[in-house]
Design an enzyme around this catalytic site. Structure first.
Site, PDB file in Angstrom:
ATOM      1  CG  HIS A 191     -22.380 -58.267   5.952  1.00  0.00           C
ATOM      2  ND1 HIS A 191     -22.614 -57.011   6.466  1.00  0.00           N
ATOM      3  CD2 HIS A 191     -22.789 -59.139   6.919  1.00  0.00           C
ATOM      4  CE1 HIS A 191     -23.142 -57.127   7.684  1.00  0.00           C
ATOM      5  NE2 HIS A 191     -23.269 -58.401   7.985  1.00  0.00           N
TER       6      HIS A 191
ATOM      7  CG  HIS B 217     -26.533 -62.017   7.873  1.00  0.00           C
ATOM      8  ND1 HIS B 217     -27.413 -61.188   8.535  1.00  0.00           N
ATOM      9  CD2 HIS B 217     -25.296 -61.595   8.241  1.00  0.00           C
ATOM     10  CE1 HIS B 217     -26.734 -60.317   9.260  1.00  0.00           C
ATOM     11  NE2 HIS B 217     -25.449 -60.538   9.103  1.00  0.00           N
ATOM     12  CD  GLU B 218     -21.911 -63.223   7.502  1.00  0.00           C
ATOM     13  OE1 GLU B 218     -21.236 -62.233   7.136  1.00  0.00           O
ATOM     14  OE2 GLU B 218     -22.402 -63.326   8.651  1.00  0.00           O
TER      15      GLU B 218
ATOM     16  CD  GLU C 217     -25.490 -56.906  10.863  1.00  0.00           C
ATOM     17  OE1 GLU C 217     -25.941 -58.054  10.827  1.00  0.00           O
ATOM     18  OE2 GLU C 217     -24.268 -56.658  10.707  1.00  0.00           O
TER      19      GLU C 217
END
Ligand SMILES: [Zn+2]
Length: 496
Positions: free
Chosen positions: A265, A261-262, A291
């Site tokens: 980003h 997930h990170e 997001e």
């Protein structure tokens, strides 16, 4: 370059330097600093916040923006004026005393929320939240007295986002997901999960993080992974991206999916055009667009069969004992299982947007003056029962679980669900010309990265969020792509 543009660049570089210092302070706080060090940090943070405010809000800025608006010679200069004016207009409409008092209120509300959560005592936090809601209503009236106060704050996190668009989005989600979840619970094929909770050695988990970041294509010369209680990503500029994860010794999937997930980003931040560094255009365009990239990499890619297939040899190599009697298919099913629970951050891909929907409806009612803070816990529990079919065991696992409202962030939650929906639509469009699964299965993400860089990443805030959503998704936003994605995936997974 005209004098006004030169002056505007100097102002932006000054703001960048303060932002750099504040971002370093908060990364250090989360990932490096000793636990009892907040006194010195608070002193330094206050000075930087003040410097940053004074640099932007002073009589010279309005005149400079007016002149630069006439002198701008290209799209980038015009966008710099647009974004700085937007920031300036919002801040300068709120009286300075109100602005300072709110910072102080939030600084007191955050530790009060932490104590209330630990002690399961909503009544102790309620007076702070009442003041925060009242302040957000007052400030919204200062910023735009003609507009729905909740929409004023939606627009802060995503310029152009409206209550009408959110209402339609969440109504469509409810209609599709609530019956699908009920069907899964009634007659879905069971999923094996016994192997998830066991000992997962830390050294191997760290090696898994390193390999996952390499698969995403994150450059170790410009990206670093630390550890913090709550994983997050922040970039100082396109050449310095900071990520964190949190290792659970008894469940390796928690950190793995945080890193995936990170990493989404981080890819976005690292691929913004370096020409935008040190200006207000650097970094992602809005919270929900940011997001969309993290959830695209975490879910659309990271929880796909193709990615599980690609990662499986690595998992078997690093965890031979833990996965001795587990098949690739069992792993795929386990990391995709849908199970309603009370906690948002632990929710799966299907139930996650329902947690967001509850928060959206409640925070909108609070700002509309239709719900009193004292009635919030009962309203929270009723909505969980109605939407997810469960009542939280207590307020600590219910209305007190998230820090957002204590931090003054009302209007932020919809970003999480909208981001997932933009991601699903973008993937549908990208798949028209690229066999994403074939690339992912062989561990080659370069074609997907190139596509996202072209559609979104390189622009930073050069274009408006609405323009970027259009180019990312390949057309106007339509939540049916997200609903179709979830329906197809979970109907197959549970053999409905
Ligand atoms: Zn995120």
């Amino acid at each position: 370059m005209k004098d006004s543009i030169t002056a505007l660049r100097a102002l932006q570089k000054q703001l960048y330097a303060y932002r750099y210092a504040e971002a370093l302070i908060s990364y250090d706080e989360a990932a490096v600093a000793p636990p009892e060090s907040e006194a010195g940090r608070a002193e330094a943070s206050e000075v930087f916040a003040r410097l940053s405010f004074d640099a932007l809000v002073n009589p010279g800025t309005a005149a400079l923006l007016a002149q630069a608006g006439q002198d701008a010679e290209d799209a980038q200069q015009a966008a710099e004026v647009r974004e700085l004016r937007r920031a300036y207009d919002r801040i300068c409409r709120i009286p300075a005393e109100e602005y300072a008092a709110f910072s102080k209120l939030v600084a007191q509300a955050m530790p009060a929320w932490g104590r209330a959560k630990r002690g399961n005592d909503f009544a102790a936090f309620a007076p702070y939240l009442e003041q925060i809601v009242a302040a957000k209503r007052r400030q919204a009236a200062c910023i735009d007295p003609a507009r729905d106060p909740y929409e004023v704050w939606l627009d802060q996190y995503e310029p152009g986002l409206t209550v009408a668009r959110c209402d339609a989005f969440f109504a469509a989600l409810r209609t599709a997901i609530v019956p699908l979840l009920a069907e899964i619970q009634k007659r879905g094929a069971p999923i094996r999960t016994d192997f998830i909770t066991q000992d997962w050695p830390l050294a191997q988990q760290k090696e898994l993080s390193r390999r996952a970041m390499a698969l995403w294509g994150l450059d170790p010369a410009h990206t670093v992974l630390g550890e913090s209680e709550h994983p997050f990503t922040d970039s100082l500029y396109s050449g310095d991206v900071r990520m964190t994860t949190h290792y659970h010794p008894t469940d390796a999937t928690v950190s793995l999916y945080s890193v995936l997930h990170e990493g989404g980003h981080a890819l976005y931040d690292a691929h913004v055009d370096p020409a935008l560094d040190y200006t207000v255009l650097q970094g992602g365009a809005s919270m929900s667009i940011h997001e969309s990239q993290s959830r695209l990499f975490e879910n659309c890619v990271g929880r796909s069969r193709a990615f599980v297939h690609c990662l499986w040899p690595t998992l078997k190599e690093l965890f031979p004992a833990q996965l001795a009697d587990v098949t690739e298919e069992e792993w795929y099913r386990a990391v995709n299982r849908a199970e309603p629970g009370p906690i948002r951050t632990e929710a799966d891909e299907l139930t996650y947007p329902l947690h967001i929907m509850v928060r959206y409806e409640l925070e909108k009612a609070l700002l509309h003056g239709e719900l009193a803070v004292r009635d919030l816990p009962a309203a929270w529990n009723a909505k969980y029962q109605q939407t997810l079919g469960l009542t939280p065991p207590d307020d600590a696992h219910g209305v007190l679980q998230d820090m957002h409202w204590a931090g003054g962030d009302i209007g932020y939650f919809p970003s999480y669900a909208l981001g997932s929906a933009y991601a699903a639509q973008a993937m549908d469009d990208i798949r028209k010309t690229l066999d994403v699964d074939a690339c992912v299965a062989r561990g080659d993400l370069a074609p997907l990265r190139a596509e996202l860089e072209k559609r979104l990443w390189r622009y930073g805030c050069l274009k408006t969020p609405d323009e970027l959503i259009g180019s990312l998704c390949g057309g106007a936003f339509d939540p049916q792509h997200y609903i179709g994605y979830l329906t197809r995936k979970y109907t197959a997974l549970y053999a409905l």
